[in-house]
Design a protein around this motif. Structure first.
Motif, PDB file in Angstrom:
ATOM      1  N   GLN A 120       0.824  -1.207   0.000  1.00 56.60           N
ATOM      2  CA  GLN A 120       0.000   0.000   0.000  1.00 56.60           C
ATOM      3  C   GLN A 120       0.859   1.259   0.000  1.00 56.60           C
ATOM      4  O   GLN A 120       0.545   2.236  -0.692  1.00 56.60           O
ATOM      5  CB  GLN A 120      -0.943  -0.054   1.197  1.00 56.60           C
ATOM      6  CG  GLN A 120      -1.927  -1.222   1.107  1.00 56.60           C
ATOM      7  CD  GLN A 120      -2.552  -1.599   2.425  1.00 56.60           C
ATOM      8  OE1 GLN A 120      -2.513  -0.851   3.391  1.00 56.60           O
ATOM      9  NE2 GLN A 120      -3.148  -2.786   2.468  1.00 56.60           N
ATOM     10  N   VAL A 121       1.957   1.244   0.724  1.00 55.36           N
ATOM     11  CA  VAL A 121       2.892   2.372   0.698  1.00 55.36           C
ATOM     12  C   VAL A 121       3.427   2.580  -0.716  1.00 55.36           C
ATOM     13  O   VAL A 121       3.501   3.714  -1.211  1.00 55.36           O
ATOM     14  CB  VAL A 121       4.053   2.142   1.691  1.00 55.36           C
ATOM     15  CG1 VAL A 121       5.185   3.145   1.469  1.00 55.36           C
ATOM     16  CG2 VAL A 121       3.551   2.250   3.130  1.00 55.36           C
ATOM     17  N   VAL A 131      -8.365   0.765  -1.729  1.00 54.46           N
ATOM     18  CA  VAL A 131      -9.668   0.400  -1.191  1.00 54.46           C
ATOM     19  C   VAL A 131      -9.533   0.488   0.324  1.00 54.46           C
ATOM     20  O   VAL A 131      -8.738  -0.248   0.915  1.00 54.46           O
ATOM     21  CB  VAL A 131     -10.072  -1.031  -1.603  1.00 54.46           C
ATOM     22  CG1 VAL A 131     -11.405  -1.408  -0.964  1.00 54.46           C
ATOM     23  CG2 VAL A 131     -10.133  -1.172  -3.112  1.00 54.46           C
ATOM     24  N   GLN A 132     -10.292   1.366   0.940  1.00 56.49           N
ATOM     25  CA  GLN A 132     -10.060   1.608   2.363  1.00 56.49           C
ATOM     26  C   GLN A 132     -10.637   0.535   3.281  1.00 56.49           C
ATOM     27  O   GLN A 132     -10.122   0.334   4.385  1.00 56.49           O
ATOM     28  CB  GLN A 132     -10.627   2.974   2.753  1.00 56.49           C
ATOM     29  CG  GLN A 132      -9.867   4.134   2.143  1.00 56.49           C
ATOM     30  CD  GLN A 132     -10.201   5.436   2.819  1.00 56.49           C
ATOM     31  OE1 GLN A 132     -10.184   5.551   4.041  1.00 56.49           O
ATOM     32  NE2 GLN A 132     -10.513   6.446   2.012  1.00 56.49           N
ATOM     33  N   HIS A 133     -11.700  -0.145   2.860  1.00 58.47           N
ATOM     34  CA  HIS A 133     -12.275  -1.196   3.717  1.00 58.47           C
ATOM     35  C   HIS A 133     -12.854  -2.279   2.811  1.00 58.47           C
ATOM     36  O   HIS A 133     -13.951  -2.139   2.274  1.00 58.47           O
ATOM     37  CB  HIS A 133     -13.350  -0.602   4.626  1.00 58.47           C
ATOM     38  CG  HIS A 133     -13.775  -1.524   5.734  1.00 58.47           C
ATOM     39  ND1 HIS A 133     -12.878  -2.066   6.638  1.00 58.47           N
ATOM     40  CD2 HIS A 133     -14.998  -2.011   6.083  1.00 58.47           C
ATOM     41  CE1 HIS A 133     -13.522  -2.828   7.500  1.00 58.47           C
ATOM     42  NE2 HIS A 133     -14.808  -2.821   7.182  1.00 58.47           N
ATOM     43  N   ALA A 181      -4.931  -2.403  -2.845  1.00 62.49           N
ATOM     44  CA  ALA A 181      -4.746  -1.445  -3.925  1.00 62.49           C
ATOM     45  C   ALA A 181      -6.058  -1.257  -4.671  1.00 62.49           C
ATOM     46  O   ALA A 181      -6.788  -2.215  -4.934  1.00 62.49           O
ATOM     47  CB  ALA A 181      -3.666  -1.933  -4.880  1.00 62.49           C
ATOM     48  N   ASP A 182      -6.344  -0.022  -5.047  1.00 62.51           N
ATOM     49  CA  ASP A 182      -7.509   0.293  -5.861  1.00 62.51           C
ATOM     50  C   ASP A 182      -7.026   0.738  -7.241  1.00 62.51           C
ATOM     51  O   ASP A 182      -6.864  -0.074  -8.136  1.00 62.51           O
ATOM     52  CB  ASP A 182      -8.361   1.363  -5.177  1.00 62.51           C
ATOM     53  CG  ASP A 182      -9.656   1.646  -5.926  1.00 62.51           C
ATOM     54  OD1 ASP A 182      -9.990   0.898  -6.855  1.00 62.51           O
ATOM     55  OD2 ASP A 182     -10.339   2.638  -5.572  1.00 62.51           O
ATOM     56  N   ARG A 183      -6.723   2.022  -7.395  1.00 60.17           N
ATOM     57  CA  ARG A 183      -6.147   2.483  -8.657  1.00 60.17           C
ATOM     58  C   ARG A 183      -4.643   2.272  -8.604  1.00 60.17           C
ATOM     59  O   ARG A 183      -3.949   2.912  -7.812  1.00 60.17           O
ATOM     60  CB  ARG A 183      -6.477   3.960  -8.910  1.00 60.17           C
ATOM     61  CG  ARG A 183      -5.982   4.442 -10.285  1.00 60.17           C
ATOM     62  CD  ARG A 183      -6.363   5.877 -10.549  1.00 60.17           C
ATOM     63  NE  ARG A 183      -5.761   6.793  -9.603  1.00 60.17           N
ATOM     64  CZ  ARG A 183      -4.500   7.228  -9.669  1.00 60.17           C
ATOM     65  NH1 ARG A 183      -3.685   6.783 -10.622  1.00 60.17           N
ATOM     66  NH2 ARG A 183      -4.037   8.074  -8.783  1.00 60.17           N
ATOM     67  N   GLY A 197     -10.529 -11.197  -7.344  1.00 64.51           N
ATOM     68  CA  GLY A 197     -10.033 -10.060  -8.101  1.00 64.51           C
ATOM     69  C   GLY A 197      -9.241  -9.052  -7.310  1.00 64.51           C
ATOM     70  O   GLY A 197      -8.670  -8.119  -7.894  1.00 64.51           O
ATOM     71  N   VAL A 198      -9.174  -9.189  -5.990  1.00 61.79           N
ATOM     72  CA  VAL A 198      -8.425  -8.241  -5.168  1.00 61.79           C
ATOM     73  C   VAL A 198      -6.934  -8.325  -5.505  1.00 61.79           C
ATOM     74  O   VAL A 198      -6.367  -9.422  -5.597  1.00 61.79           O
ATOM     75  CB  VAL A 198      -8.655  -8.516  -3.669  1.00 61.79           C
ATOM     76  CG1 VAL A 198      -7.713  -7.679  -2.795  1.00 61.79           C
ATOM     77  CG2 VAL A 198     -10.107  -8.219  -3.297  1.00 61.79           C
ATOM     78  N   VAL A 199      -6.301  -7.167  -5.689  1.00 65.38           N
ATOM     79  CA  VAL A 199      -4.872  -7.122  -6.005  1.00 65.38           C
ATOM     80  C   VAL A 199      -4.066  -7.731  -4.860  1.00 65.38           C
ATOM     81  O   VAL A 199      -4.216  -7.330  -3.693  1.00 65.38           O
ATOM     82  CB  VAL A 199      -4.418  -5.675  -6.264  1.00 65.38           C
ATOM     83  CG1 VAL A 199      -2.896  -5.607  -6.449  1.00 65.38           C
ATOM     84  CG2 VAL A 199      -5.124  -5.102  -7.498  1.00 65.38           C
ATOM     85  N   GLN A 200      -3.204  -8.672  -5.197  1.00 68.58           N
ATOM     86  CA  GLN A 200      -2.405  -9.345  -4.180  1.00 68.58           C
ATOM     87  C   GLN A 200      -0.901  -9.165  -4.368  1.00 68.58           C
ATOM     88  O   GLN A 200      -0.136  -9.425  -3.443  1.00 68.58           O
ATOM     89  CB  GLN A 200      -2.748 -10.838  -4.161  1.00 68.58           C
ATOM     90  CG  GLN A 200      -4.129 -11.139  -3.624  1.00 68.58           C
ATOM     91  CD  GLN A 200      -4.270 -10.838  -2.144  1.00 68.58           C
ATOM     92  OE1 GLN A 200      -3.313 -10.922  -1.384  1.00 68.58           O
ATOM     93  NE2 GLN A 200      -5.466 -10.477  -1.726  1.00 68.58           N
ATOM     94  N   ALA A 201      -0.463  -8.731  -5.542  1.00 67.87           N
ATOM     95  CA  ALA A 201       0.965  -8.461  -5.750  1.00 67.87           C
ATOM     96  C   ALA A 201       1.120  -7.456  -6.875  1.00 67.87           C
ATOM     97  O   ALA A 201       0.340  -7.447  -7.831  1.00 67.87           O
ATOM     98  CB  ALA A 201       1.738  -9.737  -6.062  1.00 67.87           C
TER      99      ALA A 201
END
Length: 237
Positions: A120-121, A131-133, A181-183, A197-201
C-alpha cells in the motif's frame, strides 16, 4: 566468498513495556528478522525519522536490499480521500519515512520487497489509491480474521511475472488486511490477484527486484521463496 547482504527493514515506533520502563520504542515482530536470516541476509532496523534527503541516502547507502513491513493503515489524506471509519489512526512518521525510502529505492534500483502495508505504501508513493475497507467491496472479512489470527487465502499469479517465477501459478498465503490497492499507478504492474479479483501483488517493471505483496510471507517460515528472492537479488547487486 561474498558477504551476506544487509537488508533494511522499516520498523514501528510504539509504546512498549520493558521491565519497569514503559516508553515509546523502536519495535518490529521477530518473524521479520528471522525470515531475513533464514533467507541468508543480515537484518537491520530502519526506525521512522524525518525523511531528509541526507537521511534517506545515508540509510540506502548502507543496505543492499529493503523491506517495507506491515502495520497501520496509510493515511487516506495522502491519496486525496477522507478516512473510512474503520481505518487506523494516521501514523505520519511511518508514512513519510517509508514513502521516501520507496521512491529512493526505485531510483537506485535497490532490491525492494513490500509486505502488506508495504504494498500500500508503494502504491500511494507512486500516486495510486487504496480500497479503504475491503468488506464494503467484497462483502466479507475473509482477509482479516481479527484477534491476531492470520487467514489463509488463495492467490493467482500472472504468467511470466517475477512472483509467478517464485511461487508458481498459484499459492495459499497468510492474510491480515482490510485494505488493498484500488487504482494502481502506471509505474506498477499487477502480478497476482485473489480469486475475487483483489490485487495481491505488484511489481516495478525494470527493477532487478521490485515486488510488493498484500500478504505476509514472513508468517510462513516453511516457504521462504519471496525473502530468498530479495536476498539473492541483493547479493547479486
Amino acid at each position: 566468498m561474498s558477504r551476506a547482504p544487509v537488508i533494511g527493514l522499516s520498523t514501528y515506533l510504539e509504546p512498549a513495556a520493558m521491565g519497569i520502563w514503559d516508553r515509546p520504542a523502536v519495535v518490529l515482530p521477530r518473524v521479520y528478522t528471522d525470515a531475513v536470516l533464514s533467507a541468508g541476509g543480515v537484518p537491520v532496523g530502519l526506525p521512522p525519522q524525518p525523511p531528509t534527503a541526507e537521511a534517506v541516502a545515508a540509510v540506502l547507502d548502507a543496505v543492499d536490499g529493503l523491506v517495507i513491513t506491515g502495520g497501520k493503515d496509510v493515511d487516506a489524506a495522502l491519496y486525496g480521500e477522507t478516512a473510512h471509519p474503520e481505518n487506523d489512526a494516521p501514523r505520519p512518521d511511518r508514512d513519510a519515512w517509508e514513502i521516501a525510502l520507496v521512491r529512493a529505492a526505485i531510483e537506485r534500483d535497490l532490491p525492494l520487497l513490500g509486505i502488506c502495508r508495504g504494498l500500500q505504501v508503494l502504491v500511494v508513493a507512486l500516486g495510486g489509491t487504496l480500497v479503504q475497507h475491503l468488506p464494503d467491496l467484497i462483502g466479507s472479512s475473509r482477509y482479516s480474521n481479527g484477534d491476531a489470527t492470520f487467514a489463509d487465502n488463495p492467490v493467482i499469479t500472472v504468467p511470466g511475472s517475477r512472483v509467478a517465477g517464485m511461487l508458481g501459478a498459484s499459492a495459499t498465503v497468510k492474510s491480515y488486511h482490510h485494505q488493498a490497492a484500488d487504482r494502481v499507478p502506471p509505474e506498477l504492474e499487477v502480478t497476482a490477484r485473489g480469486d475475487d479479483g483483489v490485487v495481491q501483488a505488484v511489481e516495478v517493471p525494470g527493477m532487478r527486484f521490485g515486488v510488493a505483496v498484500q500478504w505476509h510471507p514472513e508468517e510462513s517460515p516453511e516457504d521462504a521463496r519471496l525473502l530468498t528472492g530479495l536476498v539473492e537479488a541483493a547479493r547479486a547487486r
